[in-house]
Design an enzyme around this catalytic site. Structure first.
Site, mmCIF file in Angstrom:
data_model
loop_
_atom_site.group_PDB
_atom_site.id
_atom_site.type_symbol
_atom_site.label_atom_id
_atom_site.label_comp_id
_atom_site.label_asym_id
_atom_site.label_seq_id
_atom_site.Cartn_x
_atom_site.Cartn_y
_atom_site.Cartn_z
ATOM 1 N N HIS A 1 0.811 -1.220 0.000
ATOM 2 C CA HIS A 1 0.000 0.000 0.000
ATOM 3 C C HIS A 1 0.841 1.265 0.000
ATOM 4 O O HIS A 1 0.304 2.377 -0.115
ATOM 5 C CB HIS A 1 -0.958 0.005 1.190
ATOM 6 N N ASP B 1 -2.397 1.730 -4.838
ATOM 7 C CA ASP B 1 -3.666 1.993 -4.173
ATOM 8 C C ASP B 1 -4.722 1.021 -4.702
ATOM 9 O O ASP B 1 -4.491 0.286 -5.670
ATOM 10 C CB ASP B 1 -4.103 3.445 -4.370
#
Lengths: 496, 250
Positions: A466, A470
């Site tokens: 992350h 995304d």
């Protein structure tokens, strides 16, 4: 669940070489050769479960014509612990002050028959690469380290199955009497006029039999297991000598007892080889902030395509779904290269990798390994199929090269081939994504007209870093990949 | 008196280091003879790492890539050197049975070699074997590496006849340094052989020292290179630009 590239060579630590280097000149190269020092070395050697073997065994003081007192090692055998014919071969001392070596490569694999003095592996200590040879003729039972491992002197390198249990009688004749306290067991046995192995002595002890009362039928009058059992039977201590077919009732009873005992006993063993590497890589993976994206993919077209390939191409080539999934993954990566990148925490940079080197997780007898197929974007499905087969064969034989397992850019885990709907994989750092493919199942689904039909369905779980990716990017990527799998005709649209 | 074992001598000048390493490994693994190879300088600057050398730890990779300095990973152990025309290479490849007084392990081989070179440098400087290096006093001028197989071993040395100061900048300070180095920087740690002995003298005296232990027979390179040699798979390789780039990324 999945490990990172486990053959990545470990970084050296200077601590690892403590004691390797000594300030010695040609005039005074000697290690301490006082009686105390020699004994302490021997006592430390005794602590090892099996004595140093391979190409270095006995320690004796040597004065060579160069006027240098030095330690050296002959290949005289020493006491070793053998259980059921399995001999543990440790990394022997390869030089004074050397406490550990890096394992560079194996020349053998489990199942190989080996001869005495056959090279087993190559290690590196400081300035030298050294071939370790076998003292035994036997069969490789288990390999406990992988290339890149730092192995301490005395640590077991591999296990051999040696069919004949024997203690060489000549040991007592050739060894210096004041030289090696480790071999006192052998000498005592020889002194008593009875030659036997520790296992045979244990059996005799079990039946409270004095070995001197047993007539030995082995070489040089050695007392064998059968001799003890025959003697015990003749004394009524046990029933008839069991045949190999029916088994030994006493042994069976003791085995049953052992089994029962084993059921309740804790067992501790050190993690080695691939498994130890997995500990390291999973620990590193745990630092990455993962998020997961799960999607269902209809594989009807994939199944049909695979069947078409099998029917219309070389019959010697076995086609599976995986190469098609790999190629379609590569095509999706062209549009979403961020999933094929590398993240550097130190420099806070992302590098889009030019090649699609797709790693495939494989479960082998030696553990989990992730070789990768290089430059998938330039390979055909047939070429991927053949390369996959090559890597799989090497993996099962524990013969993957350093090149095979390094340089991967994204990993695919077909965990569904074993079972399970889907998994939550851990990223193979420094990659930024990993994909787990679940089992292919026949499930009821609706077609375009609203009718229920049986569809071949799989669930994929994409784990992503992350810090780099995304949810939207991963979702779009997965949508692209899914479209290639569900509508393979799209390959032709993008083909160059 | 027993006959001295035969040692074949190959004298080279300016041969590329990769070619030399390929020759050495092939002779180590496939030849039954003892060999001494002397290469008086190599044609172009090369970085040569040991078998498990890690570029990220040992090299200033960005500079290496910028200046396109070739990096070789050789088949033997040991550390990293940058070699050029100022380097003299001397290699011994021996059957362990022909030098049976030398135990085929790193330290005894190192000691044996130091005794041979002590005869070469007799009366010249304060030659000494310091840990695994040849030094005058406490300044290193020769680095060693070995590979020991079942029945044979190789001990090869790169002697620092002279060096380019700028080339040293491609190498990082190694994590593991010999104890006698103490905290000295590179230029205070090493010295040049040219300050002690003419170049040809060194080579002549090395051959003379060899003749004290072997029956030396000079051979041409052409005699040992043949088309069938191409089948031998060499371990020493030049690292590709991509490999160096990947190493730089960590």
């Amino acid at each position: 669940m999945l490990s990172r590239r486990i053959f990545r060579t470990r970084p050296w630590s200077s601590a690892g070489w403590r004691g390797l280097v000594h300030d010695r000149t040609a005039a005074k190269s000697s290690p301490p050769v006082t009686g105390t020092a020699r004994q302490s070395w021997l006592f430390s050697a005794r602590d090892f479960k099996s004595m140093p073997s391979c190409s270095v065994h006995k320690f004796y003081e040597a004065k060579n014509p160069y006027g240098i007192q030095g330690c050296s090692f002959s290949s005289q055998p020493m006491v070793e612990v053998r259980v059921d014919g399995i001999v543990e071969i440790p990394l022997a001392q390869t030089g004074e002050g050397i406490a550990e070596c890096e394992l560079l490569k194996w020349f053998v694999q489990p199942g190989d028959k080996i001869d005495e003095f056959q090279p087993l592996c190559e290690v590196q200590s400081d300035k030298a690469t050294i071939e370790i040879t076998s003292r035994y003729k036997g069969e490789v039972s288990e390999i406990l380290h992988v290339p890149g491992d730092i192995v301490k002197v005395g640590e077991t390198l591999l296990k051999l199955f040696v069919s004949e249990l024997s203690v060489p009688a000549e040991v007592g004749d050739t060894m210096e009497p004041d030289n090696d306290t480790c071999t006192s067991d052998i000498q005592e046995t020889a002194k008593g006029g009875v030659l036997s192995t520790p296992a045979v002595r244990n059996i005799a002890k079990m039946y409270n039999i004095n070995l001197q009362d047993v007539s030995g039928t082995g070489k040089d009058g050695r007392v064998l297991k059968e001799d003890v059992l025959k003697y015990a039977a003749s004394k009524g201590l046990i029933g008839d000598i069991p045949s190999p077919i029916t088994g030994d009732p006493v042994k069976q009873k003791s085995e049953r007892e052992d089994i029962h005992q084993d059921d309740y006993e804790d067992k501790t063993y050190p993690l080695r080889g691939f498994h130890r590497a997995m500990v390291k890589t999973m620990t590193a993976a745990a630092k990455i902030p993962h998020f997961y994206f799960v999607e269902e993919i209809n594989c009807d077209a994939l199944v049909d395509l695979k069947a078409f390939f099998q029917k219309h191409s070389d019959p010697d080539v076995k086609h599976t779904s995986l190469p098609i999934l790999i190629k379609s993954l590569s095509m999706a990566l062209k549009k979403y290269p961020l999933l094929n990148s590398r993240f550097s925490e130190e420099s806070n940079e992302v590098t889009l990798r030019g090649s699609h080197n797709i790693g495939i997780a494989m479960a082998t007898p030696s553990g989990l390994v992730v070789p990768n197929i290089k430059k998938v974007q330039s390979l055909s499905i047939l070429e991927i199929t053949k390369e996959l087969s090559r890597l799989r064969d090497l993996a099962m034989a524990n013969k993957l090269s350093q090149d095979d397992i390094s340089g991967g850019t994204i990993t695919l885990s077909n965990i569904g081939s074993i079972g399970g709907k889907f998994g939550s994989p851990l990223i193979n750092a420094p990659e930024v994504a990993i994909i787990a493919i679940g089992q292919l199942q026949k499930l009821p689904r609706y077609d375009d007209k609203g009718n229920v039909y049986p569809a071949a369905v799989t669930t994929v779980n994409i784990a992503a870093d992350h810090r780099v990716l995304d949810g939207a990017t991963v979702a779009y990527f997965c949508k692209e990949w899914k479209s290639f799998i569900e509508k393979p005709e799209l390959y032709m649209l993008h083909m160059r | 008196m027993a006959a001295l074992p035969l040692m074949k001598l190959i004298r080279l000048k300016g041969v590329p280091i990769l070619q030399q390493l390929h020759l050495e490994e092939r002779l180590l693994r496939t030849s039954p003879h003892n060999w001494c190879i002397i290469n008086d300088g190599t044609n172009l600057p090369h970085i040569v790492m040991g078998i498990s050398g890690k570029p990220a730890e040992l090299l200033e990779i960005n500079s290496v890539l910028r200046d396109k300095v070739p990096v070789i990973r050789r088949f033997s152990g040991g550390g990293t050197v940058i070699v050029d025309t100022g380097t003299i290479f001397v290699t011994f490849i021996c059957n362990k049975d022909d030098v049976s007084e030398v135990q085929p392990y790193p330290r005894p081989i190192m000691s044996w070699s130091s005794l041979l070179y002590s005869r070469v440098f007799q009366g010249v400087g304060d030659f000494v074997l310091r840990e695994n290096d040849y030094a005058f006093g406490n300044r290193k001028f020769g680095g060693n590496a070995q590979s020991i197989t079942k029945n044979r071993w190789i001990h090869h040395t790169s002697f620092l006849w002279d060096y380019e100061i700028n080339n040293m900048a491609y190498l990082k300070l190694p994590k593991r340094a010999p104890e006698y180095r103490l905290a000295r920087n590179h230029l205070d740690f090493i010295c040049c052989m040219k300050e002690y002995m003419p170049r040809t003298n060194f080579i002549t005296r090395t051959v003379d020292a060899l003749q004290g232990e072997f029956s030396v027979e000079t051979t041409d390179l052409e005699a040992v290179e043949s088309p069938s040699n191409t089948k031998f798979i060499h371990s020493s390789k030049i690292l590709t630009e991509r490999e160096l780039e990947e190493a730089a990324l960590g």
